[in-house]
Write an enzyme that holds these catalytic residues in place. Structure first.
Site, PDB file in Angstrom:
ATOM      1  N   SER A 158       0.850  -1.192   0.000  1.00 55.43           N
ATOM      2  CA  SER A 158       0.000   0.000   0.000  1.00 55.43           C
ATOM      3  C   SER A 158       0.881   1.236   0.000  1.00 55.43           C
ATOM      4  O   SER A 158       2.016   1.203   0.471  1.00 55.43           O
ATOM      5  CB  SER A 158      -0.886   0.012   1.247  1.00 55.43           C
ATOM      6  OG  SER A 158      -1.496   1.269   1.443  1.00 55.43           O
ATOM      7  N   TYR A 184       0.247   0.013  10.543  1.00 55.39           N
ATOM      8  CA  TYR A 184      -0.118  -0.400   9.188  1.00 55.39           C
ATOM      9  C   TYR A 184       1.014  -0.099   8.215  1.00 55.39           C
ATOM     10  O   TYR A 184       1.410  -0.957   7.409  1.00 55.39           O
ATOM     11  CB  TYR A 184      -1.388   0.330   8.757  1.00 55.39           C
ATOM     12  CG  TYR A 184      -1.847  -0.005   7.351  1.00 55.39           C
ATOM     13  CD1 TYR A 184      -2.333  -1.263   7.044  1.00 55.39           C
ATOM     14  CD2 TYR A 184      -1.809   0.966   6.342  1.00 55.39           C
ATOM     15  CE1 TYR A 184      -2.769  -1.564   5.761  1.00 55.39           C
ATOM     16  CE2 TYR A 184      -2.244   0.667   5.061  1.00 55.39           C
ATOM     17  CZ  TYR A 184      -2.724  -0.598   4.772  1.00 55.39           C
ATOM     18  OH  TYR A 184      -3.150  -0.890   3.496  1.00 55.39           O
TER      19      TYR A 184
END
Length: 309
Positions: A158, A184
């Protein structure tokens, strides 16, 4: 090394990328394939004639998706197998049960910005799910990937990786306040570093691994975010699930990626290496493709798995 470009782009769908590709007789595993990007990736791979295994936590949901894929593609070699990435015994059991060669492994499953949580072994939940479980799966399936002779591993990362490098001295947030977005980001950086080192380490087996940013897509992945923390994405940058799966399918199946590994793609094209956070969905942080960092993560990951036994 030249930046790799393809005829595909932002608006391309997984079906567009898969069109004309024949993977008959080949086998693929897609993690997290009971919904969203994983299900669409599995569908596109099934459309190429590949035997596809959906590796999922929710077997009932996986069975439903498998039936739908078989009906829509006419490919009835779509299977479902249990896999819990936070449970290394589950990962080991999946790898041990696999028989024969494996052509494609798509490490797609993941969690995003979830509340603070740790596994029974003390690992931070996002790092454990997004990276460590997938690392254990890929290394456990290495003999099957090597047996294929031309295998590919796809690591779904990501642009969130730009939020944090791997913080080597405190991966599990034992000493710093937990921040769901930093956790994350760290896990997504690990996804890229894995692709870099797997390509180097497994070159003699003709295995390549690449990482990607699928784009901004509304799926179950965002269930913990409620629109906070990730920044607002302009409406014209939002992709459909079909568009979001395109880059995964490109890396998994396209002949354009033959022999290409250790790279990071956005919108079906390799993106540039950057030294500052871009504020966009493009760009891969230099620390995420650093060979020394990739080797360090590989050794650390092996150590953490060994400690869990």
């Amino acid at each position: 090394m030249n930046t790799l470009t393809t005829p595909f782009g932002f608006s391309s769908t997984a079906a567009d990328v898969a069109a004309g590709i024949d993977l008959s007789g080949r086998r693929a595993v897609v993690t997290g394939a009971s919904s969203g990007l994983g299900a669409e990736t599995a569908r596109a791979l099934a459309s190429t004639g590949a035997e596809v295994t959906l590796a999922v936590r929710d077997m009932a949901a996986g069975e439903g998706v498998a039936k739908e894929i078989a009906a829509s593609t006419g490919n009835h070699t779509v299977r479902v197998a249990p896999l819990d990435l936070t449970d290394l015994a589950s990962v080991a059991a999946f790898a041990a049960a696999w028989e024969g060669p494996l052509h494609v492994l798509v490490n797609n499953a993941g969690v995003m910005a979830c509340p603070e949580r740790h596994t029974d072994q003390g690992r931070e939940w996002q790092f454990a799910t997004n990276h460590l479980g997938h690392f254990a799966l890929a290394t456990g399936l290495h003999p099957a990937l090597a047996a294929d002779g031309n295998a590919r591993v796809v690591s779904v990362s990501s642009s969130g990786h730009q939020r944090s490098p791997v913080v080597w001295d405190d991966i599990d947030f034992a000493f710093r306040p937990y921040d769901p977005w930093l956790a994350y980001g760290q896990s997504k950086t690990a996804n890229v570093l894995f692709a870099v080192e797997a390509t180097r380490r497994w070159a003699d087996d003709n295995i390549t691994a690449n990482a990607l940013m699928p784009g901004a897509i509304y799926t179950n992945l965002q269930r913990h975010t409620e629109g906070r923390g990730s920044g607002r994405v302009a409406a014209d940058l939002i992709k459909s699930v079909e568009q979001g799966a395109a880059t995964s399918v490109l890396l998994a199946a396209s002949p354009l990626l033959e022999g290409v590994g250790g790279r990071y793609f956005v919108d079906c094209n390799e993106t540039e290496v950057v030294d500052h956070r871009t504020g966009t969905l493009h760009g891969v942080a230099r620390y995420a493709v650093d060979p020394a960092g990739a080797r360090r993560l590989w050794y650390l990951s092996h150590e953490l798995i060994a400690q869990a036994r």
